[in-house]
Design a protein around this motif. Structure first.
Motif, PDB file in Angstrom:
ATOM      1  N   SER A  41     -28.954  43.427  24.262  1.00 24.62           N
ATOM      2  CA  SER A  41     -28.976  42.157  24.984  1.00 24.62           C
ATOM      3  C   SER A  41     -29.820  42.214  26.249  1.00 24.62           C
ATOM      4  CB  SER A  41     -27.546  41.735  25.329  1.00 24.62           C
ATOM      5  OG  SER A  41     -26.910  42.736  26.114  1.00 24.62           O
ATOM      6  N   GLY A  42     -29.871  43.377  26.902  1.00 26.88           N
ATOM      7  CA  GLY A  42     -30.623  43.481  28.147  1.00 26.88           C
ATOM      8  C   GLY A  42     -32.036  43.982  27.977  1.00 26.88           C
ATOM      9  N   MET A  43     -32.472  44.215  26.734  1.00 23.97           N
ATOM     10  CA  MET A  43     -33.787  44.797  26.495  1.00 23.97           C
ATOM     11  C   MET A  43     -34.857  43.787  26.111  1.00 23.97           C
ATOM     12  SD  MET A  43     -33.704  48.063  27.104  1.00 23.97           S
ATOM     13  CE  MET A  43     -32.619  47.664  28.492  1.00 23.97           C
ATOM     14  N   LYS A  44     -34.478  42.538  25.864  1.00 23.00           N
ATOM     15  CA  LYS A  44     -35.478  41.536  25.495  1.00 23.00           C
ATOM     16  C   LYS A  44     -36.439  41.294  26.645  1.00 23.00           C
ATOM     17  CE  LYS A  44     -35.977  36.976  23.402  1.00 23.00           C
ATOM     18  NZ  LYS A  44     -35.288  35.769  22.904  1.00 23.00           N
ATOM     19  N   LYS A  45     -35.910  41.143  27.833  1.00 21.14           N
ATOM     20  CA  LYS A  45     -36.699  41.037  29.057  1.00 21.14           C
ATOM     21  C   LYS A  45     -36.067  41.996  30.066  1.00 21.14           C
ATOM     22  CE  LYS A  45     -39.624  37.533  28.267  1.00 21.14           C
ATOM     23  NZ  LYS A  45     -41.087  37.642  28.437  1.00 21.14           N
ATOM     24  N   PRO A  46     -36.326  43.301  29.926  1.00 19.12           N
ATOM     25  CA  PRO A  46     -35.581  44.284  30.721  1.00 19.12           C
ATOM     26  C   PRO A  46     -35.963  44.292  32.194  1.00 19.12           C
ATOM     27  CG  PRO A  46     -37.305  45.359  29.481  1.00 19.12           C
ATOM     28  CD  PRO A  46     -37.297  43.929  29.029  1.00 19.12           C
ATOM     29  N   VAL A  47     -34.971  44.451  33.031  1.00 21.46           N
ATOM     30  CA  VAL A  47     -35.178  44.686  34.458  1.00 21.46           C
ATOM     31  C   VAL A  47     -34.930  46.160  34.708  1.00 21.46           C
ATOM     32  CG1 VAL A  47     -34.604  42.344  35.166  1.00 21.46           C
ATOM     33  CG2 VAL A  47     -32.781  44.045  34.929  1.00 21.46           C
ATOM     34  N   ALA A  48     -35.310  46.641  35.886  1.00 24.53           N
ATOM     35  CA  ALA A  48     -35.201  48.071  36.182  1.00 24.53           C
ATOM     36  C   ALA A  48     -33.771  48.565  36.065  1.00 24.53           C
ATOM     37  CB  ALA A  48     -35.741  48.339  37.583  1.00 24.53           C
ATOM     38  N   GLU A  49     -32.813  47.756  36.497  1.00 20.24           N
ATOM     39  CA  GLU A  49     -31.415  48.168  36.479  1.00 20.24           C
ATOM     40  C   GLU A  49     -30.889  48.361  35.064  1.00 20.24           C
ATOM     41  OE1 GLU A  49     -32.299  46.208  40.317  1.00 20.24           O
ATOM     42  OE2 GLU A  49     -32.705  45.751  38.210  1.00 20.24           O
ATOM     43  N   ALA A  50     -31.487  47.680  34.086  1.00 17.20           N
ATOM     44  CA  ALA A  50     -31.079  47.828  32.691  1.00 17.20           C
ATOM     45  C   ALA A  50     -31.859  48.927  31.981  1.00 17.20           C
ATOM     46  CB  ALA A  50     -31.264  46.499  31.952  1.00 17.20           C
ATOM     47  N   LEU A  51     -33.139  49.074  32.308  1.00 21.59           N
ATOM     48  CA  LEU A  51     -33.981  50.017  31.596  1.00 21.59           C
ATOM     49  C   LEU A  51     -33.843  51.446  32.119  1.00 21.59           C
ATOM     50  CD1 LEU A  51     -36.066  50.412  29.389  1.00 21.59           C
ATOM     51  CD2 LEU A  51     -37.856  49.782  31.022  1.00 21.59           C
ATOM     52  N   ALA A  52     -33.635  51.607  33.410  1.00 20.20           N
ATOM     53  CA  ALA A  52     -33.546  52.954  33.989  1.00 20.20           C
ATOM     54  C   ALA A  52     -32.481  53.817  33.312  1.00 20.20           C
ATOM     55  CB  ALA A  52     -33.317  52.868  35.495  1.00 20.20           C
ATOM     56  N   PRO A  53     -31.260  53.309  33.041  1.00 22.82           N
ATOM     57  CA  PRO A  53     -30.266  54.149  32.349  1.00 22.82           C
ATOM     58  C   PRO A  53     -30.729  54.615  30.968  1.00 22.82           C
ATOM     59  CG  PRO A  53     -29.207  52.244  33.347  1.00 22.82           C
ATOM     60  CD  PRO A  53     -30.675  52.015  33.462  1.00 22.82           C
ATOM     61  N   VAL A  54     -31.516  53.797  30.265  1.00 24.89           N
ATOM     62  CA  VAL A  54     -32.038  54.192  28.958  1.00 24.89           C
ATOM     63  C   VAL A  54     -33.009  55.359  29.112  1.00 24.89           C
ATOM     64  CG1 VAL A  54     -33.316  53.417  26.931  1.00 24.89           C
ATOM     65  CG2 VAL A  54     -31.763  51.850  28.085  1.00 24.89           C
ATOM     66  N   VAL A  55     -33.888  55.271  30.118  1.00 23.87           N
ATOM     67  CA  VAL A  55     -34.844  56.343  30.376  1.00 23.87           C
ATOM     68  C   VAL A  55     -34.106  57.632  30.740  1.00 23.87           C
ATOM     69  CG1 VAL A  55     -36.774  57.084  31.819  1.00 23.87           C
ATOM     70  CG2 VAL A  55     -36.597  54.692  31.129  1.00 23.87           C
ATOM     71  N   LEU A  56     -33.106  57.518  31.593  1.00 23.65           N
ATOM     72  CA  LEU A  56     -32.345  58.691  32.030  1.00 23.65           C
ATOM     73  C   LEU A  56     -31.597  59.344  30.867  1.00 23.65           C
ATOM     74  CD1 LEU A  56     -30.975  57.178  35.344  1.00 23.65           C
ATOM     75  CD2 LEU A  56     -32.669  59.007  35.145  1.00 23.65           C
ATOM     76  N   LYS A  57     -31.053  58.525  29.990  1.00 25.06           N
ATOM     77  CA  LYS A  57     -30.331  59.060  28.829  1.00 25.06           C
ATOM     78  C   LYS A  57     -31.289  59.805  27.898  1.00 25.06           C
ATOM     79  CE  LYS A  57     -27.288  57.657  25.015  1.00 25.06           C
ATOM     80  NZ  LYS A  57     -26.627  56.510  24.329  1.00 25.06           N
ATOM     81  N   LEU A  58     -32.464  59.233  27.659  1.00 25.52           N
ATOM     82  CA  LEU A  58     -33.449  59.893  26.811  1.00 25.52           C
ATOM     83  C   LEU A  58     -33.917  61.203  27.437  1.00 25.52           C
ATOM     84  CD1 LEU A  58     -35.671  56.929  25.574  1.00 25.52           C
ATOM     85  CD2 LEU A  58     -34.175  58.363  24.182  1.00 25.52           C
ATOM     86  N   GLN A  59     -34.107  61.204  28.744  1.00 23.16           N
ATOM     87  CA  GLN A  59     -34.543  62.428  29.417  1.00 23.16           C
ATOM     88  C   GLN A  59     -33.512  63.534  29.261  1.00 23.16           C
ATOM     89  OE1 GLN A  59     -33.299  64.079  32.439  1.00 23.16           O
ATOM     90  NE2 GLN A  59     -34.901  65.617  32.030  1.00 23.16           N
TER      91      GLN A  59
END
Length: 333
Positions: free
Chosen positions: A82-100
């Motif tokens: 739901s938050g990835m269609k037009k992602p903001v930093a607060e939504a996308l940063a946790p995804v990046v951190l999890k992948l890292q």
């Protein structure tokens, strides 16, 4: 016989192995299923940083269903939710951190665009890493060159952080060796509960058939010398005759002559086209920082002492209201 201490010999013997252990993740922008050119440049930088290590890519948003990726990318993570269609930093940063964390990425990169400048500082803060911003060259796995003092000097920066967080100036690296369709696609579902911010709306400037400002072969920019927003049609007509993009100075944007997504400069977009035509602008340091890497610079200004002439390859001292229409008519013939 003198023998080097073992502590000094090991890095020389193992440097190739260390580079193979490095893995990079590029947080990319895509539109209509096509990776943005600035993100492709970030892949080029990532490959130089990790050597023979692997490069992966994260895409999200409405254009994330990519069919090809820049050459050298082995995996593409596609984030949905739901938050990835037009992602903001607060939504996308946790995804990046999890992948890292899950993939032990040693380098996290993004283009130095509005998107990258929004997301990557938050990622760096969460990792307690010092971000290296707007790099123009990769000298090693942890050594980079970046402009300082509005581009008037270059600094070589060496990072000691275990995870390097980097933004890349797209015009400094090119787009690499084309695209590939041979990569692994991994779909992710983000269930992060982001209550800090949300995407509300956007207003996009209709540029018709003109190319994107940062990837255009020709850019025509106007300054305060145009005197009004209505007079920007002179710039637009000239750009259209060469299939170019239209830019502007900060002064022109601040005066309301044009929208801020047309701004070229230190606080706007950085461009490096084959041809840059500067019309009615003085050449302030802030503006030069965003365009002085252009291959050929042409300046039109009625003030022979304007600073823009110091960086121009060709200069025309003339009233723009006479010179620009004449140039446009000549190019139409």
């Amino acid at each position: 016989m003198f023998r080097y201490p073992r502590l000094l010999r090991r890095p020389l013997n193992e440097i190739g192995e260390l580079r193979r252990r490095m893995h990079a993740l590029v947080v990319a922008e895509a539109s209509g299923g096509v990776i943005d050119g600035s993100s492709a440049a970030a892949v080029v930088a990532a490959k130089r940083a990790v050597g023979s290590g692997s490069v992966s890519m994260l895409v999200c948003g409405e254009g994330s269903d990519v069919k090809s990726a820049p050459s050298g990318v082995g995996r593409v993570f596609v984030a949905a939710g739901s938050g990835m269609k037009k992602p903001v930093a607060e939504a996308l940063a946790p995804v990046v951190l999890k992948l890292q964390k899950e993939n032990s990425f040693t380098h996290l990169l993004a283009a130095a665009t509005t998107f990258g400048k929004n997301v990557m500082p938050r990622v760096a803060a969460k990792l307690d890493s010092s971000q290296v911003s707007d790099i123009v060259s990769v000298e090693g796995s942890n050594e980079y060159v970046r402009p300082i003092y509005a581009g008037n000097a270059l600094a070589t920066v060496k990072s000691s952080d275990p995870v390097q967080v980097i933004t890349v100036r797209g015009t400094a690296f090119g787009k690499g060796d084309g695209d590939t369709t041979e990569f692994e696609k991994v779909r992710l579902t983000s269930d992060e509960d982001n209550k800090l911010s949300s995407w509300e709306s956007e207003e996009l400037t209709d540029s018709g058939e003109r190319p994107e400002l940062t990837s255009a072969r020709v850019v025509v920019s106007g300054g305060r010398g145009l005197k009004s927003g209505d007079n920007f049609r002179l710039i637009e007509e000239l750009a259209d005759t060469m299939s170019g993009a239209v830019g502007a100075t900060r002064a022109a944007v601040d005066d309301g002559y044009c929208p801020n997504d047309m701004q070229v400069g230190q606080t706007g977009k950085v461009v490096a086209p084959e041809l840059y035509i500067a019309v009615g602008l003085s050449g302030a340091v802030q503006h030069l920082a965003g365009m002085k890497d252009s291959k050929t610079i042409v300046a039109i200004n009625k003030d022979p002492e304007a600073p823009i002439f110091t960086v121009a390859d060709y200069g025309l001292v003339s009233d723009l209201f006479e010179a620009v229409p004449e140039l446009t008519n000549a190019l139409k013939k």
